[in-house]
Design a protein around this motif. Structure first.
Motif, mmCIF file in Angstrom:
data_model
loop_
_atom_site.group_PDB
_atom_site.id
_atom_site.type_symbol
_atom_site.label_atom_id
_atom_site.label_comp_id
_atom_site.label_asym_id
_atom_site.label_seq_id
_atom_site.Cartn_x
_atom_site.Cartn_y
_atom_site.Cartn_z
ATOM 1 N N ALA A 71 4.193 7.011 -2.347
ATOM 2 C CA ALA A 71 3.226 5.634 -2.240
ATOM 3 C C ALA A 71 3.672 4.571 -2.799
ATOM 4 O O ALA A 71 4.294 4.799 -3.879
ATOM 5 C CB ALA A 71 1.817 6.030 -2.510
ATOM 6 N N GLY A 73 2.989 0.565 -4.207
ATOM 7 C CA GLY A 73 2.143 -0.325 -4.630
ATOM 8 C C GLY A 73 2.623 -1.373 -5.646
ATOM 9 O O GLY A 73 3.724 -1.815 -5.228
ATOM 10 N N GLN A 78 -2.671 0.420 -11.086
ATOM 11 C CA GLN A 78 -3.186 0.609 -9.773
ATOM 12 C C GLN A 78 -2.828 2.055 -9.005
ATOM 13 O O GLN A 78 -3.817 2.622 -8.619
ATOM 14 C CB GLN A 78 -2.573 -0.332 -8.750
ATOM 15 C CG GLN A 78 -2.963 -1.877 -8.641
ATOM 16 C CD GLN A 78 -2.215 -2.668 -7.718
ATOM 17 O OE1 GLN A 78 -0.969 -2.258 -7.317
ATOM 18 N NE2 GLN A 78 -2.882 -3.618 -7.140
ATOM 19 N N LEU A 79 -1.643 2.598 -9.550
ATOM 20 C CA LEU A 79 -1.163 3.717 -8.809
ATOM 21 C C LEU A 79 -1.919 4.925 -9.707
ATOM 22 O O LEU A 79 -2.382 5.999 -9.187
ATOM 23 C CB LEU A 79 0.138 3.932 -8.526
ATOM 24 C CG LEU A 79 0.719 2.868 -7.613
ATOM 25 C CD1 LEU A 79 2.302 2.888 -7.760
ATOM 26 C CD2 LEU A 79 0.284 3.171 -6.193
ATOM 27 N N ASN A 82 -5.251 6.133 -8.840
ATOM 28 C CA ASN A 82 -5.576 6.994 -7.737
ATOM 29 C C ASN A 82 -5.834 8.499 -8.000
ATOM 30 O O ASN A 82 -6.373 9.301 -7.799
ATOM 31 C CB ASN A 82 -4.489 6.872 -6.698
ATOM 32 C CG ASN A 82 -4.397 6.036 -5.812
ATOM 33 O OD1 ASN A 82 -5.343 5.229 -5.377
ATOM 34 N ND2 ASN A 82 -3.314 5.079 -5.778
ATOM 35 N N TRP A 198 5.608 2.484 -7.511
ATOM 36 C CA TRP A 198 5.715 3.616 -6.510
ATOM 37 C C TRP A 198 5.047 4.922 -7.182
ATOM 38 O O TRP A 198 5.023 5.101 -8.558
ATOM 39 C CB TRP A 198 7.202 4.095 -6.197
ATOM 40 C CG TRP A 198 8.035 3.118 -5.505
ATOM 41 C CD1 TRP A 198 8.008 2.798 -4.083
ATOM 42 C CD2 TRP A 198 8.631 1.980 -5.934
ATOM 43 N NE1 TRP A 198 8.961 1.452 -3.996
ATOM 44 C CE2 TRP A 198 9.151 1.243 -5.253
ATOM 45 C CE3 TRP A 198 8.974 1.771 -7.377
ATOM 46 C CZ2 TRP A 198 9.939 -0.010 -5.499
ATOM 47 C CZ3 TRP A 198 9.733 0.526 -7.546
ATOM 48 C CH2 TRP A 198 10.180 -0.052 -6.692
ATOM 49 N N ALA A 218 -2.458 2.054 4.338
ATOM 50 C CA ALA A 218 -2.432 3.273 4.166
ATOM 51 C C ALA A 218 -2.581 4.045 5.549
ATOM 52 O O ALA A 218 -2.498 5.335 5.359
ATOM 53 C CB ALA A 218 -3.649 3.459 3.185
ATOM 54 N N ASP A 241 -1.003 4.283 -0.391
ATOM 55 C CA ASP A 241 -0.092 2.962 -0.244
ATOM 56 C C ASP A 241 -1.052 1.888 -0.614
ATOM 57 O O ASP A 241 -2.454 1.737 -0.281
ATOM 58 C CB ASP A 241 0.222 2.616 1.001
ATOM 59 C CG ASP A 241 1.951 3.543 1.070
ATOM 60 O OD1 ASP A 241 2.015 3.800 0.216
ATOM 61 O OD2 ASP A 241 2.435 2.833 2.356
ATOM 62 N N LEU A 242 -0.700 0.915 -1.286
ATOM 63 C CA LEU A 242 -1.171 -0.305 -1.378
ATOM 64 C C LEU A 242 -0.574 -1.396 -0.420
ATOM 65 O O LEU A 242 0.463 -1.308 -0.189
ATOM 66 C CB LEU A 242 -1.301 -0.887 -2.973
ATOM 67 C CG LEU A 242 -2.138 -0.584 -4.061
ATOM 68 C CD1 LEU A 242 -3.616 -0.918 -3.539
ATOM 69 C CD2 LEU A 242 -2.130 0.953 -3.968
ATOM 70 N N SER A 243 -1.420 -2.638 -0.002
ATOM 71 C CA SER A 243 -0.833 -3.264 0.773
ATOM 72 C C SER A 243 0.399 -3.962 0.153
ATOM 73 O O SER A 243 -0.051 -4.406 -0.844
ATOM 74 C CB SER A 243 -1.754 -4.471 1.334
ATOM 75 O OG SER A 243 -1.578 -5.512 2.161
#
Length: 336
Positions: A71, A73, A78-79, A82, A198, A218, A241-243
């Motif tokens: 994913a 990011g 942020q990651l 999740n 990532w 995503a 995924d983040l934008s």
């Protein structure tokens, strides 16, 4: 200067890769070209999909996993969120004392019980915990966690493992596909712009991961998920995924392809060789890591033309592709 097959505009004495890596000339050129296209109105949103795919594939190659497990990011925290947000309240998380807070804060903020232990004792303390979250290489001083021992202890205890490879990926050859999650930021040893990061999700860990910032990018086909319900996320790690930060992904695509073409064993030998030569000259034992933490006056280091950081009250220097023996001599002049 030219090093490892490309050009770097790295000034003498720059030993701060653990904070900000210096990009190779082609990486900087790719970002500059993208800025020019943006400035002149030539960019289109869909143009950046290819860069995201390239950076995802480049990171997957470095870690030896399928791109579908990765994913994208913008930052480590942020990651990691999740992962932390998907855990039941009271989950017992084991962390290393003094680890970077982007690894530990998401768990503490989401109701987990986080216990810290000395890095060297981490494998022995796994029993009784549900998750171990640790940086592969410690940001403050470069110590490396014993990954084989940690893996064995976690498997024996049935504990999940999250690894932060931000201070490792790019110079240290890694075999971490066994971990439940691996995260890394791009702007340090991966020589990418800030805003690229990532998360590798092991297939069976996907159901234990929550898309806390679920968004249009995503989706299985991002350009078909820009409007309206129902929720329809990708069937692999792209669900997290983040934008994308477009310009960061442009640079990351070029940087990761460059790094993927290098022999990381040779990179590690170069980086660690310089770091350990410094330690030897200062009467310190070899550390086996690209980062060196020194007692000394930061102002004296700066006066000697050394770009470094202060972490834990000590001067931190790091050696990467573009550093040479001259940089070692500069530090010796300041601290020897």
């Amino acid at each position: 200067m030219r090093a490892f097959g490309t050009e770097f505009a790295c000034p003498p004495g720059y030993l701060n890769t653990a904070s900000v890596g210096i990009p190779p000339a082609p990486v900087a050129a790719a970002v500059a070209e993208s800025v020019e296209r943006w400035r002149t109105g030539a960019s289109r949103p869909g143009d950046f999909d290819a860069y995201v795919a390239r950076s995802r594939a480049g990171f997957a190659r470095l870690l030896g996993v399928d791109p579908g497990r990765v994913a994208i990011g913008a930052s480590v925290s942020q990651l990691v969120a999740n992962v932390a947000a998907a855990l039941p309240a009271g989950t017992r998380v084991l962390a290393a004392e003094g680890d970077f807070t982007s690894v530990t804060f998401p768990f503490a903020a989401n109701g987990a019980t986080v216990t810290e232990a000395p890095l060297e004792a981490l494998p022995a303390r796994v029993e009784g915990h549900d998750v171990v979250a640790v940086s592969v290489v410690q940001s403050a001083d470069g110590r490396i966690v014993d990954l084989p021992a940690l893996r064995a202890a976690a498997e024996a205890a049935g504990a999940a493992v999250l690894l932060d490879a931000s201070q490792a990926a790019g110079w240290l050859p890694l075999e971490v596909a066994w971990a439940d999650w691996v995260v890394a930021a791009g702007y340090k040893w991966l020589l990418s712009p800030r805003g690229s990061a990532w998360l590798v999700v092991r297939p069976d860990a996907g159901e234990r991961t929550r898309a806390v910032a679920a968004n249009w990018y995503a989706g299985e086909d991002p350009w078909s998920t820009v409007y309206g319900l129902p929720l329809r996320l990708a069937g692999d790690a792209r669900a997290f995924d983040l934008s994308p930060v477009w310009l960061a992904q442009v640079g990351a695509a070029a940087a990761l392809e460059y790094l993927g073409g290098l022999d990381l064993a040779a990179v590690a030998a170069h980086d660690v060789g310089l770091a350990d030569s410094l330690r030897t000259e200062l009467g310190l034992p070899p550390g086996g890591t690209a980062i060196v933490s020194l007692d000394g006056d930061p102002e004296r280091a700066a006066a000697a033309g050394i770009v470094s950081s202060v972490r834990g009250g000590r001067v931190r220097v790091g050696f990467h592709l573009y550093n040479t023996a001259d940089d070692v001599e500069r530090v010796l002049h300041a601290f020897g």
